[in-house]
Design a protein around this motif. Structure first.
Motif, PDB file in Angstrom:
ATOM      1  N   LEU A 211       0.843  -1.198   0.000  1.00 40.77           N
ATOM      2  CA  LEU A 211       0.000   0.000   0.000  1.00 40.77           C
ATOM      3  C   LEU A 211       0.878   1.249   0.000  1.00 40.77           C
ATOM      4  CD1 LEU A 211      -2.742  -0.888   2.660  1.00 40.77           C
ATOM      5  CD2 LEU A 211      -3.069  -0.693   0.179  1.00 40.77           C
ATOM      6  N   PRO A 212       0.435   2.315  -0.686  1.00 46.97           N
ATOM      7  CA  PRO A 212       1.172   3.577  -0.645  1.00 46.97           C
ATOM      8  C   PRO A 212       0.923   4.297   0.676  1.00 46.97           C
ATOM      9  CG  PRO A 212      -0.814   3.862  -1.921  1.00 46.97           C
ATOM     10  CD  PRO A 212      -0.748   2.393  -1.556  1.00 46.97           C
ATOM     11  N   LYS A 213       1.770   5.251   0.993  1.00 46.10           N
ATOM     12  CA  LYS A 213       1.643   5.979   2.260  1.00 46.10           C
ATOM     13  C   LYS A 213       0.293   6.668   2.390  1.00 46.10           C
ATOM     14  CE  LYS A 213       6.599   6.808   2.911  1.00 46.10           C
ATOM     15  NZ  LYS A 213       7.660   7.852   3.010  1.00 46.10           N
ATOM     16  N   VAL A 214      -0.256   7.170   1.283  1.00 41.30           N
ATOM     17  CA  VAL A 214      -1.504   7.922   1.344  1.00 41.30           C
ATOM     18  C   VAL A 214      -2.657   7.069   1.879  1.00 41.30           C
ATOM     19  CG1 VAL A 214      -2.167   7.369  -1.043  1.00 41.30           C
ATOM     20  CG2 VAL A 214      -3.016   9.468   0.033  1.00 41.30           C
ATOM     21  N   ALA A 215      -2.568   5.763   1.736  1.00 46.48           N
ATOM     22  CA  ALA A 215      -3.644   4.881   2.200  1.00 46.48           C
ATOM     23  C   ALA A 215      -3.875   5.022   3.694  1.00 46.48           C
ATOM     24  CB  ALA A 215      -3.328   3.434   1.851  1.00 46.48           C
ATOM     25  N   PHE A 216      -2.816   5.256   4.446  1.00 44.99           N
ATOM     26  CA  PHE A 216      -2.913   5.257   5.907  1.00 44.99           C
ATOM     27  C   PHE A 216      -3.423   6.589   6.460  1.00 44.99           C
ATOM     28  CE2 PHE A 216       0.304   2.258   4.509  1.00 44.99           C
ATOM     29  CZ  PHE A 216      -0.153   1.089   5.106  1.00 44.99           C
ATOM     30  N   GLU A 217      -3.639   7.559   5.585  1.00 51.03           N
ATOM     31  CA  GLU A 217      -4.219   8.829   6.028  1.00 51.03           C
ATOM     32  C   GLU A 217      -5.717   8.694   6.271  1.00 51.03           C
ATOM     33  OE1 GLU A 217      -3.226  11.715   3.092  1.00 51.03           O
ATOM     34  OE2 GLU A 217      -1.044  11.487   3.362  1.00 51.03           O
ATOM     35  N   ASP A 218      -6.390   7.896   5.439  1.00 51.44           N
ATOM     36  CA  ASP A 218      -7.824   7.645   5.584  1.00 51.44           C
ATOM     37  C   ASP A 218      -8.125   6.376   4.807  1.00 51.44           C
ATOM     38  OD1 ASP A 218     -10.610   7.531   5.517  1.00 51.44           O
ATOM     39  OD2 ASP A 218     -10.854   9.701   5.344  1.00 51.44           O
ATOM     40  N   MET A 219      -8.025   5.225   5.484  1.00 53.13           N
ATOM     41  CA  MET A 219      -8.114   3.944   4.793  1.00 53.13           C
ATOM     42  C   MET A 219      -9.463   3.728   4.119  1.00 53.13           C
ATOM     43  SD  MET A 219      -6.096   1.431   4.022  1.00 53.13           S
ATOM     44  CE  MET A 219      -4.780   1.386   5.245  1.00 53.13           C
ATOM     45  N   LYS A 220     -10.554   4.149   4.766  1.00 50.16           N
ATOM     46  CA  LYS A 220     -11.869   3.950   4.169  1.00 50.16           C
ATOM     47  C   LYS A 220     -12.009   4.767   2.887  1.00 50.16           C
ATOM     48  CE  LYS A 220     -16.835   4.106   5.175  1.00 50.16           C
ATOM     49  NZ  LYS A 220     -17.880   4.413   6.197  1.00 50.16           N
ATOM     50  N   ALA A 221     -11.575   6.032   2.923  1.00 50.55           N
ATOM     51  CA  ALA A 221     -11.640   6.871   1.724  1.00 50.55           C
ATOM     52  C   ALA A 221     -10.739   6.316   0.638  1.00 50.55           C
ATOM     53  CB  ALA A 221     -11.242   8.303   2.065  1.00 50.55           C
ATOM     54  N   PHE A 222      -9.566   5.822   1.031  1.00 45.97           N
ATOM     55  CA  PHE A 222      -8.646   5.218   0.065  1.00 45.97           C
ATOM     56  C   PHE A 222      -9.304   4.028  -0.633  1.00 45.97           C
ATOM     57  CE2 PHE A 222      -5.461   1.998  -0.982  1.00 45.97           C
ATOM     58  CZ  PHE A 222      -4.584   2.720  -1.770  1.00 45.97           C
ATOM     59  N   GLY A 223     -10.064   3.231   0.123  1.00 43.71           N
ATOM     60  CA  GLY A 223     -10.709   2.057  -0.443  1.00 43.71           C
ATOM     61  C   GLY A 223     -11.758   2.369  -1.489  1.00 43.71           C
ATOM     62  N   GLU A 224     -12.281   3.605  -1.473  1.00 45.34           N
ATOM     63  CA  GLU A 224     -13.242   4.020  -2.499  1.00 45.34           C
ATOM     64  C   GLU A 224     -12.540   4.420  -3.792  1.00 45.34           C
ATOM     65  OE1 GLU A 224     -16.613   3.972  -2.398  1.00 45.34           O
ATOM     66  OE2 GLU A 224     -16.416   2.958  -0.457  1.00 45.34           O
ATOM     67  N   ASN A 225     -11.308   4.920  -3.685  1.00 45.12           N
ATOM     68  CA  ASN A 225     -10.524   5.336  -4.857  1.00 45.12           C
ATOM     69  C   ASN A 225      -9.075   4.870  -4.676  1.00 45.12           C
ATOM     70  OD1 ASN A 225     -12.293   7.332  -6.608  1.00 45.12           O
ATOM     71  ND2 ASN A 225     -12.684   7.848  -4.451  1.00 45.12           N
ATOM     72  N   PRO A 226      -8.860   3.554  -4.661  1.00 42.39           N
ATOM     73  CA  PRO A 226      -7.540   3.018  -4.337  1.00 42.39           C
ATOM     74  C   PRO A 226      -6.472   3.354  -5.383  1.00 42.39           C
ATOM     75  CG  PRO A 226      -8.992   1.282  -5.113  1.00 42.39           C
ATOM     76  CD  PRO A 226      -9.844   2.492  -4.929  1.00 42.39           C
ATOM     77  N   ILE A 227      -5.263   3.486  -4.900  1.00 46.47           N
ATOM     78  CA  ILE A 227      -4.089   3.711  -5.745  1.00 46.47           C
ATOM     79  C   ILE A 227      -3.215   2.479  -5.632  1.00 46.47           C
ATOM     80  CG2 ILE A 227      -2.012   5.103  -6.068  1.00 46.47           C
ATOM     81  CD1 ILE A 227      -3.626   7.435  -4.774  1.00 46.47           C
ATOM     82  N   GLY A 228      -3.053   1.762  -6.715  1.00 48.20           N
ATOM     83  CA  GLY A 228      -2.300   0.521  -6.686  1.00 48.20           C
ATOM     84  C   GLY A 228      -1.032   0.579  -7.505  1.00 48.20           C
ATOM     85  N   ASN A 229      -0.425  -0.579  -7.654  1.00 50.33           N
ATOM     86  CA  ASN A 229       0.812  -0.717  -8.426  1.00 50.33           C
ATOM     87  C   ASN A 229       0.698  -1.806  -9.473  1.00 50.33           C
ATOM     88  OD1 ASN A 229       0.711  -2.738  -6.356  1.00 50.33           O
ATOM     89  ND2 ASN A 229       2.876  -3.165  -6.680  1.00 50.33           N
ATOM     90  N   GLY A 230      -0.551  -2.186  -9.794  1.00 55.46           N
ATOM     91  CA  GLY A 230      -0.776  -3.308 -10.689  1.00 55.46           C
ATOM     92  C   GLY A 230      -0.935  -2.906 -12.139  1.00 55.46           C
ATOM     93  N   PRO A 231      -1.383  -3.836 -12.962  1.00 51.42           N
ATOM     94  CA  PRO A 231      -1.489  -3.577 -14.406  1.00 51.42           C
ATOM     95  C   PRO A 231      -2.538  -2.530 -14.776  1.00 51.42           C
ATOM     96  CG  PRO A 231      -2.338  -5.757 -13.845  1.00 51.42           C
ATOM     97  CD  PRO A 231      -1.648  -5.246 -12.630  1.00 51.42           C
TER      98      PRO A 231
END
Length: 543
Positions: free
Chosen positions: A193-213
């Motif tokens: 997970l990127p660092k930004v995820a830990f600022e607001d995990m629920k909000a991140f889960g609505e617009n996730p930032i990944g490293n995949g294809p």
């Protein structure tokens, strides 16, 4: 049914000084650049079917297929799985096993998330610590139970078994030998997970930032109960580089409506043919279908909270009676048109170590007379007080026909009223199940990685995250722990088969059948291949 054995190609068992996965895929996307007579890359977007994810798209909290299809597309782990279940490096440059309880992970240089942040050792360590922490109540937390420092009782902020060496290197110390641990590392629970995820995990889960294809097409690309649109992640350079212009996952209320769209040219790929089309789909879609074994197991779970079915003598008799009353051969033949195979165990025939001779599996035989005898014996202990024996299921998954058939088989045999209880969609059904607002319920397992343990530990170990029926048995737990600690493959599989014999005594879930993947694709769609776990390799598809 063809026994397509899936091995662990390129993956050594955990043993002193063994080298695992080094150099399998060093990035650059070269894995997918071979010539293909059906065509190369395209800018066309591929549309496929899906279902509304149960939770925000956090890898460690996603353990159902609706969310899993998205999470697996937008994140990449240390390794990934090829179509046949073989492993190859993705983010990892190498994974070495220094001892039966010690691994060292080296990451590839230059790997980033789609927002440009580097994927580092901390990206994995922080994500795993979050997933394992008791206070965070993550569905997949049990995947970290073998790492030193994990606890089901205490709120541990950081796993002592994870140590950063430098930005590209970290070590994993296990609390006991886990002979298939390296093989598990392609599962979504182990994604970074990127660092930004830990600022607001629920909000991140609505617009996730990944490293995949793939990545979300835009903020708000997840239209709840409608669809989610993905585009290629240009920063991804691993072995799953997309050959298409994106992936639109449409959430359908029923498989029949998805199939209608496929026939009408409004859907490119469908990964599950509805029951109503099983007799006609190969004619409807000439040379554009698949019917192959997959690592999928279907069952009927009778939870521990259901009166009369606890795992005491009365409950065991009733569970065995229910099992003997189900005519699996008839249902798989008539309802599924031969696209399912009656179960002989709790795993899958496509996994190495599978056996059709587990002691106690004769409880799966259809035997109406024995079923009625066992039910009467249970009544002699305590008369059955239930009104209807209800089987809960989600109506959007194509389950009604077989649930009704199973219910009819039980009713006819035992003289009780068994009925199906539909919930409108998968997410609603899961919420009711998780809150213990169902009686018996349909259950199944699509393997996370190709190993026998994955069908047993997550579903039936005490306290495991997908142990939805709340089963607990010390003998089973002890055999499970012994089996997964065995470094010898034959010994490990033998112990896991012994653990299954305990399950056949208790029947926390009643095995029904193994699933084939039955899918199809539209005219003009090319390079469609379904993997060992029944999921299409979306990144390969063109049109």
């Amino acid at each position: 049914m063809k026994r397509n054995k899936i091995g662990v190609a390129g993956l050594a068992l955990l043993g002193a000084t063994s080298l695992v996965l080094a150099g399998c895929a060093s990035g650059g996307g070269d894995t997918n650049t071979d010539d293909n007579s059906s065509g190369g890359t395209t800018t066309e977007v591929i549309t496929t079917n899906g279902s509304e994810p149960q939770n925000p798209l956090i890898p460690t909290n996603t353990n159902e297929t609706g969310g899993g299809k998205v999470v697996d597309s937008i994140f990449a782990g240390l390794i990934s799985y090829k179509a046949d279940g073989a492993v190859e490096n993705d983010v990892a440059e190498s994974i070495t096993t220094d001892s039966p309880t010690q691994l060292t992970v080296k990451l590839r240089d230059g790997v980033t998330f789609s927002n440009g942040d580097a994927v580092t050792a901390d990206s994995f360590i922080d994500a795993w610590n979050y997933g394992a922490r008791l206070a965070n109540k993550q569905n997949a937390s049990y995947f970290f139970e073998d790492i030193e420092g994990f606890s089901y009782e205490k709120d541990v902020e950081k796993l002592s078994g994870l140590k950063k060496v430098d930005d590209q290197t970290f070590t994993i110390t296990l609390n006991k030998p886990a002979s298939d641990f390296a093989q598990r590392l392609g599962y979504s629970a182990f994604f970074p997970l990127p660092k930004v995820a830990f600022e607001d995990m629920k909000a991140f889960g609505e617009n996730p930032i990944g490293n995949g294809p793939y990545k979300l097409a835009k903020e708000g690309a997840w239209e709840h109960n409608v669809r989610i649109d993905l585009v290629p992640n240009d920063s991804y350079d691993g072995p799953r580089k997309p050959k298409n212009g994106g992936l639109d996952i449409v959430f359908y209320a029923t498989q029949d409506s998805a199939y209608t769209d496929l026939l009408g040219g409004n859907l490119d790929v469908l990964d599950a043919i509805p029951d109503s089309a099983l007799e006609s789909y190969t004619t409807d879609l000439p040379d554009r279908t698949v019917n192959q074994p997959a690592a999928i197991f279907q069952s009927l779970t009778i939870p521990e909270w259901l009166d009369g079915f606890q795992t005491d003598e009365e409950g065991k008799l009733r569970r065995a009676a229910i099992s003997h009353s189900i005519n699996r051969d008839q249902i798989t033949d008539v309802v599924f048109k031969g696209t399912r195979t009656p179960a002989k165990d709790f795993t899958s025939p496509v996994i190495d170590g599978w056996s059709d001779s587990v002691p106690g599996n004769d409880v799966l035989d259809y035997d109406p007379e024995l079923a009625k005898k066992l039910w009467d014996e249970a009544d002699a202990i305590k008369p059955y007080s239930g009104e209807d024996f209800t089987i809960s299921y989600n109506a959007d998954g194509g389950h009604q026909t077989w649930v009704d058939a199973v219910a009819n088989s039980i009713s006819k045999t035992l003289g009780i009223k068994a009925v199906g209880k539909p919930f409108p969609d998968f997410a609603t059904y899961l919420d009711a199940r998780d809150n213990e607002k169902v009686d018996a319920f349909r259950s199944g397992w699509q393997a996370d990685y190709p190993g026998l343990y994955n069908f047993l530990g997550p579903l039936y170990a005490t306290g495991a995250g997908s142990n939805d029926g709340k089963y607990s048995d010390k003998k089973f737990d002890d055999l499970l722990a012994k089996g997964i600690s065995e470094t010898d493959e034959a010994a490990r599989n033998a112990t896991l088969l012994e653990a299954q014999s305990v399950l056949f005594e208790d029947l926390p879930a009643i095995p029904l059948w193994y699933s084939n993947v039955n899918g199809g694709w539209a005219d003009g769609v090319k390079n469609v291949e379904f993997g060992w776990n029944s999921v299409p390799l979306y990144y390969e598809i063109t049109k």
